[in-house]
Design an enzyme around this catalytic site. Sequence first.
Site, PDB file in Angstrom:
ATOM      1  N   GLY A 120       2.779  -5.114  -4.259  1.00  0.00           N
ATOM      2  CA  GLY A 120       2.985  -6.507  -4.655  1.00  0.00           C
ATOM      3  C   GLY A 120       1.777  -6.912  -5.470  1.00  0.00           C
ATOM      4  O   GLY A 120       1.396  -6.217  -6.413  1.00  0.00           O
ATOM      5  N   GLU A 121       1.131  -7.975  -5.060  1.00  0.00           N
ATOM      6  CA  GLU A 121      -0.072  -8.444  -5.757  1.00  0.00           C
ATOM      7  C   GLU A 121      -1.162  -8.580  -4.696  1.00  0.00           C
ATOM      8  O   GLU A 121      -1.048  -9.430  -3.809  1.00  0.00           O
ATOM      9  CB  GLU A 121       0.253  -9.775  -6.434  1.00  0.00           C
ATOM     10  N   SER A 122      -2.189  -7.743  -4.793  1.00  0.00           N
ATOM     11  CA  SER A 122      -3.159  -7.685  -3.698  1.00  0.00           C
ATOM     12  C   SER A 122      -3.916  -8.999  -3.497  1.00  0.00           C
ATOM     13  O   SER A 122      -4.274  -9.339  -2.364  1.00  0.00           O
ATOM     14  CB  SER A 122      -4.140  -6.534  -3.913  1.00  0.00           C
ATOM     15  N   CYS A 164       0.162   0.934  -3.054  1.00  0.00           N
ATOM     16  CA  CYS A 164      -0.211   0.169  -4.253  1.00  0.00           C
ATOM     17  C   CYS A 164      -1.059  -1.053  -3.889  1.00  0.00           C
ATOM     18  O   CYS A 164      -2.201  -0.872  -3.491  1.00  0.00           O
ATOM     19  CB  CYS A 164       1.047  -0.168  -5.047  1.00  0.00           C
ATOM     20  N   GLU A 218       8.658   3.989  -1.380  1.00  0.00           N
ATOM     21  CA  GLU A 218       9.808   3.204  -0.901  1.00  0.00           C
ATOM     22  C   GLU A 218      10.819   2.921  -2.017  1.00  0.00           C
ATOM     23  O   GLU A 218      11.919   2.461  -1.755  1.00  0.00           O
ATOM     24  CB  GLU A 218       9.324   1.893  -0.256  1.00  0.00           C
ATOM     25  N   HIS A 266       4.705   4.136  -5.163  1.00  0.00           N
ATOM     26  CA  HIS A 266       5.690   3.448  -4.307  1.00  0.00           C
ATOM     27  C   HIS A 266       6.756   4.398  -3.772  1.00  0.00           C
ATOM     28  O   HIS A 266       7.875   4.409  -4.296  1.00  0.00           O
ATOM     29  CB  HIS A 266       6.408   2.375  -5.129  1.00  0.00           C
ATOM     30  N   ARG A 289      -8.255  -1.557  -9.788  1.00  0.00           N
ATOM     31  CA  ARG A 289      -6.939  -2.194  -9.953  1.00  0.00           C
ATOM     32  C   ARG A 289      -6.432  -2.035 -11.386  1.00  0.00           C
ATOM     33  O   ARG A 289      -7.205  -1.954 -12.330  1.00  0.00           O
ATOM     34  CB  ARG A 289      -7.022  -3.682  -9.626  1.00  0.00           C
ATOM     35  N   ILE A 338       3.602   1.423 -10.614  1.00  0.00           N
ATOM     36  CA  ILE A 338       3.877   0.126 -11.247  1.00  0.00           C
ATOM     37  C   ILE A 338       2.584  -0.680 -11.298  1.00  0.00           C
ATOM     38  O   ILE A 338       2.092  -1.143 -10.272  1.00  0.00           O
ATOM     39  CB  ILE A 338       4.955  -0.657 -10.459  1.00  0.00           C
ATOM     40  N   ARG A 339       2.035  -0.842 -12.487  1.00  0.00           N
ATOM     41  CA  ARG A 339       0.739  -1.529 -12.651  1.00  0.00           C
ATOM     42  C   ARG A 339      -0.197  -1.095 -11.512  1.00  0.00           C
ATOM     43  O   ARG A 339      -0.753  -1.904 -10.778  1.00  0.00           O
ATOM     44  CB  ARG A 339       0.934  -3.041 -12.678  1.00  0.00           C
TER      45      ARG A 339
HETATM   46  N1  GLN Z   1      -1.381  -4.655  -9.834  1.00  0.00           N
HETATM   47  C1  GLN Z   1      -1.230  -5.011  -8.449  1.00  0.00           C
HETATM   48  C2  GLN Z   1      -2.568  -5.413  -7.840  1.00  0.00           C
HETATM   49  O1  GLN Z   1      -3.571  -5.215  -8.436  1.00  0.00           O
HETATM   50  C3  GLN Z   1      -0.628  -3.886  -7.643  1.00  0.00           C
HETATM   51  C4  GLN Z   1       0.749  -3.549  -8.189  1.00  0.00           C
HETATM   52  C5  GLN Z   1       1.700  -2.997  -7.174  1.00  0.00           C
HETATM   53  O2  GLN Z   1       1.550  -3.158  -5.968  1.00  0.00           O
HETATM   54  N2  GLN Z   1       2.734  -2.351  -7.687  1.00  0.00           N
HETATM   55  O3  GLN Z   1      -2.622  -5.924  -6.767  1.00  0.00           O
END
Ligand code: GLN
Length: 192
Positions: A46-48, A77, A176, A174, A103, A137-138
């Site tokens: 997600g977004e840390s 991630c 999952e 990921h 990140r 993913i990113r």
């Molecule tokens: N870019 C997100 C972060 O820095 C991590 C991306 C992800 O969990 N797929 O938190």
Amino acid sequence: MKIGVLALQGDFAEHIVMLSDLGVETVEVRLPEHLNKLDGLIIPGGESTTIGKLAVAYNLMGPLCQFGQRQAIWGTCAGAIFLSKDVSRDQPLLGLMDIKVERNAFGRQVDSFEADLDISELKQATGTDEAFHAVFIRAPIIESVSGDAKILASLPDGRIVAAQQGHFLATSFHPELTGDSRFHEYFLSLVD
Ligand code: GLN
């Protein structure tokens, strides 16, 4: 066996589907009391920064760190970022794993990619021979591991994308989001 999935933000639902398919009972963790009687915990992608801020707001930081003293935790991630000790910037971290993370190390969302990884521990533990198809993913990279942390998987250019430290697991990618449940099985083997 009962496994929690931190459900503050991110793709927790996909982890729950994967665990349910493996016949494992799951709990969505949003409050400290949801950690009671769990055998292990997955922190999703997600977004840390968002996951960290919400964990602070819901008084989960201390209980999560305590949980990690005894129980297995796997971060995928953003979850791996949240588990780490150092991300070279100021954001809430559990600091449970001796890994330094960078990140968004591959660039922006459009630079997301997939790669086949050769992971000997995973093959051995699951008695299989195929590479693991990993979705990034990113994604972060694990810049370095220290202490008892060891490297589980790297890209062909040497960049570290999975690490383990006792009952802690961190993956930049990921599992999952694929049909391959071997990483979830591997995590369950760390739960006691
Ligand atoms: N870019 C997100 C972060 O820095 C991590 C991306 C992800 O969990 N797929 O938190």
